[in-house]
Design a protein around this motif. Structure first.
Motif, mmCIF file in Angstrom:
data_model
loop_
_atom_site.group_PDB
_atom_site.id
_atom_site.type_symbol
_atom_site.label_atom_id
_atom_site.label_comp_id
_atom_site.label_asym_id
_atom_site.label_seq_id
_atom_site.Cartn_x
_atom_site.Cartn_y
_atom_site.Cartn_z
ATOM 1 N N ASP B 29 -1.018 -8.217 11.937
ATOM 2 C CA ASP B 29 0.274 -7.569 11.762
ATOM 3 C C ASP B 29 0.083 -6.057 11.912
ATOM 4 N N LEU B 30 1.185 -5.355 11.804
ATOM 5 C CA LEU B 30 1.166 -3.927 12.101
ATOM 6 C C LEU B 30 0.208 -3.181 11.179
ATOM 7 N N ARG B 31 0.181 -3.635 9.896
ATOM 8 C CA ARG B 31 -0.658 -2.928 8.929
ATOM 9 C C ARG B 31 -2.140 -3.156 9.255
ATOM 10 N N ALA B 32 -2.438 -4.389 9.596
ATOM 11 C CA ALA B 32 -3.826 -4.717 9.918
ATOM 12 C C ALA B 32 -4.329 -3.881 11.089
ATOM 13 N N PHE B 34 -3.853 -0.900 11.618
ATOM 14 C CA PHE B 34 -4.335 0.413 11.187
ATOM 15 C C PHE B 34 -5.503 0.332 10.216
ATOM 16 N N THR B 35 -5.569 -0.792 9.481
ATOM 17 C CA THR B 35 -6.588 -0.859 8.432
ATOM 18 C C THR B 35 -7.800 -1.688 8.843
#
Lengths: 252, 320
Positions: B29-32, B34-35
């Motif tokens: 997902d979008l958060r993954a 970046f992290t």
């Protein structure tokens, strides 16, 4: 002036045309007539550089149509031919705008738009201009193509059987419009007509072909004579004066 | 205001692109993004290339369809109904035999060269039989394609390359990763080329005589058009295999709605085919999740139905 010299067209051992030579003066309407297989269409398509002659040359106002740049020829001469088993879905206005292609190469200037409007007006296509070609009747579509040719604004306009598939009413209109194009717009119109009486009623000159040769070529007056037409069409033709026009009668 | 429908269509396609980027066996997902560096790597190696390949291949087929339909003056032609794609496949197979381990670029060259030759063969055959019927033309093309396919199959089976052929032909988009889809960018150049030459192709669609009368160098346009089709079909065949019917149904649906103005239609043709391609790919990925059905199979099923409907519709008209 259209000048063709020693034109021949040969397929294998079969000479379908020529050698023929002749001139079609600028201005007015000239009809090509003759029986089937006489070579009318071959001659017209060669003059219009849609086909290459086996030998011979064609010049239009001094321009060698088979050697000059196609784009230059397209500003001098336009040619319309029956070929459509496929009808592109373009609107009448789009089609007529393509007539400006030799001048604008696809980017219409204000002058081009004026030419398109004039051509649409001339053939009374204003109301139909946004219709697609495949939504039109045969007569309307034929008119749209003629409008395209007029928008191309060439001095010479060649038409291969423009009356094909038109009924009586539309044939009369088409011929009247071509006559007006010659008289009012100064075009030189050359066309193939099957009906000799249509040719006589609307042309200035008639060129008669038979067996790949020019059998006779003269003013309408001189051509509309029983002995000339009987010879050309190989069928007994009598001439009667009807409403001041020489009319050929050959039905029985 | 006139731009509004186009804007909406673009947004739709972007939504589909986004969906394609974030749906798959590996949960990203979008958060993954970046992290999680692992997710990002996966995203860049697999998802982005796959989605780009979908977009470019769809554009390639649509553009090929438009060009062929104008040049052949027939509504039903495109690379998979004229044998062009089959020739491309034959080209790749022969190259694999002659030059094992050939670079992708060389494969594409061979595929395009064969596609070009195949398109010429098709045109010559059409010219010889002088068909007037709109519907028979693609049947002739499909027959030619079947012949070429049979030859390809025979060569493959007698050289033990059958398995390679099968994997590659049904490969679709699941095997697209970074490093093997990049040549598809040539499609971008072809789309730009079509935009620039659009009027000429529309005029060519009016027929040889009319085009010549308008001063169009007909042979040259024919040649350029075939080169464009061959490149598009060749590259697409090498990277993702056959994409059936896309180049046929999309240009026709757009033509029904908007006519045959090639330039005005181009954005619509490209957007719709991209949307359809991605949608088929998503369907293929979701209905048997986590396995997948190749997008080309979904598209083939859908396209065949539309194709038949179009032929029936054509039969209702006078020109058959």
């Amino acid at each position: 002036m259209i000048e063709f010299t020693d034109i021949r067209k040969v397929y294998g051992d079969d000479t379908v045309l020529g050698p023929v030579s002749g001139r079609i003066p600028a201005g007015g309407v000239t009809s090509l007539v003759g029986p089937n297989g006489a070579g009318k269409s071959t001659l017209l398509t060669i003059i219009g550089r849609l086909a290459e002659p086996t030998s011979g040359t064609v010049t239009v106002d001094g321009l060698d149509v088979h050697r000059a740049k196609s784009q230059d020829v397209a500003r001098t001469l336009s040619v319309l031919r029956q070929e459509n088993h496929f009808t592109a879905r373009v609107t009448v206005r789009e089609l007529v705008s393509f007539g400006r292609f030799p001048h604008s190469r696809g980017r219409l200037t204000r002058e081009d738009v004026t030419h398109v409007d004039d051509a649409l007006d001339f053939l009374h296509l204003g109301d139909l201009q946004h219709r697609y070609l495949d939504q039109l009747s045969g007569g309307q579509r034929q008119r749209a193509y003629v409008a395209m040719v007029l928008a191309q604004d060439t001095r010479y306009v060649l038409l291969d059987e423009p009356l094909n598939n038109l009924d009586m009413k539309h044939s009369v209109r088409m011929m009247a419009q071509l006559r007006r194009a010659a008289d009012e717009l100064g075009k030189t119109v050359v066309l193939i007509v099957h009906d000799i009486n249509f040719a006589a009623a609307y042309s200035d000159r008639i060129i008669a072909l038979r067996d790949g040769r020019i059998a006779a070529s003269d003013t309408v007056e001189a051509m509309m004579r029983a002995e000339v037409l009987t010879e050309v069409f190989d069928t007994p033709v009598r001439i009667h004066e009807v409403d001041g026009t020489r009319t050929a009668v050959y039905y029985r | 205001m006139r731009r509004l429908p186009l804007l909406l269509a673009t947004l739709c396609v972007l939504a589909l692109v986004t969906a394609s980027l974030f749906i798959g066996g590996y949960d990203i997902d979008l958060r993954a993004l970046f992290t999680d560096p692992e997710a990002r790597r996966m995203f860049l190696i697999s998802r982005v290339p796959r989605t780009l390949a979908l977009v470019l291949a769809a554009a390639a087929m649509a553009v090929s369809g438009v060009i062929m339909q104008m040049l052949v003056q027939n509504r039903f032609v495109e690379p998979t109904t004229t044998g062009t794609s089959e020739w491309a496949a034959l080209g790749v197979l022969l190259l694999t035999l002659l030059v094992p381990g050939a670079s992708p670029l060389l494969k594409m060259g061979a595929a395009s060269a064969f596609a070009f030759a195949g398109a010429l063969v098709f045109l010559v055959v059409l010219g010889r039989i002088g068909l007037k019927s709109q519907v028979i033309v693609p049947i002739v093309g499909i027959m030619l394609g079947a012949l070429v396919s049979a030859a390809t199959l025979y060569i493959a089976s007698s050289t033990n390359l059958l398995q390679m052929l099968a994997t590659w032909r049904s490969g679709g988009f699941s095997s697209v990763v970074r490093g093997n889809y990049e040549p598809l960018w040539v499609v971008g150049a072809i789309v730009v080329g079509l935009y620039l030459l659009a009027d000429r192709f529309t005029i060519a669609g009016l027929g040889r005589s009319t085009a010549t009368s308008l001063g169009l160098p007909y042979r040259r346009i024919m040649f350029i058009g075939l080169i464009m089709v061959a490149l598009a079909a060749g590259v697409t065949t090498v990277v993702v295999g056959f994409i059936p019917f896309l180049g046929l149904i999309v240009p026709n649906l757009v033509s029904m709605a908007r006519g045959d103005d090639v330039r005005g239609n181009l954005p619509w043709v490209v957007l719709s085919s991209v949307a359809l391609m991605i949608a088929c790919d998503l369907v293929g990925r979701l209905i048997v999740f986590p396995l997948e059905i190749p997008a080309t199979v979904v598209l083939g099923a859908f396209g065949a139905v539309v194709f038949v409907a179009m032929i029936l519709r054509q039969r209702g008209k006078a020109h058959v």
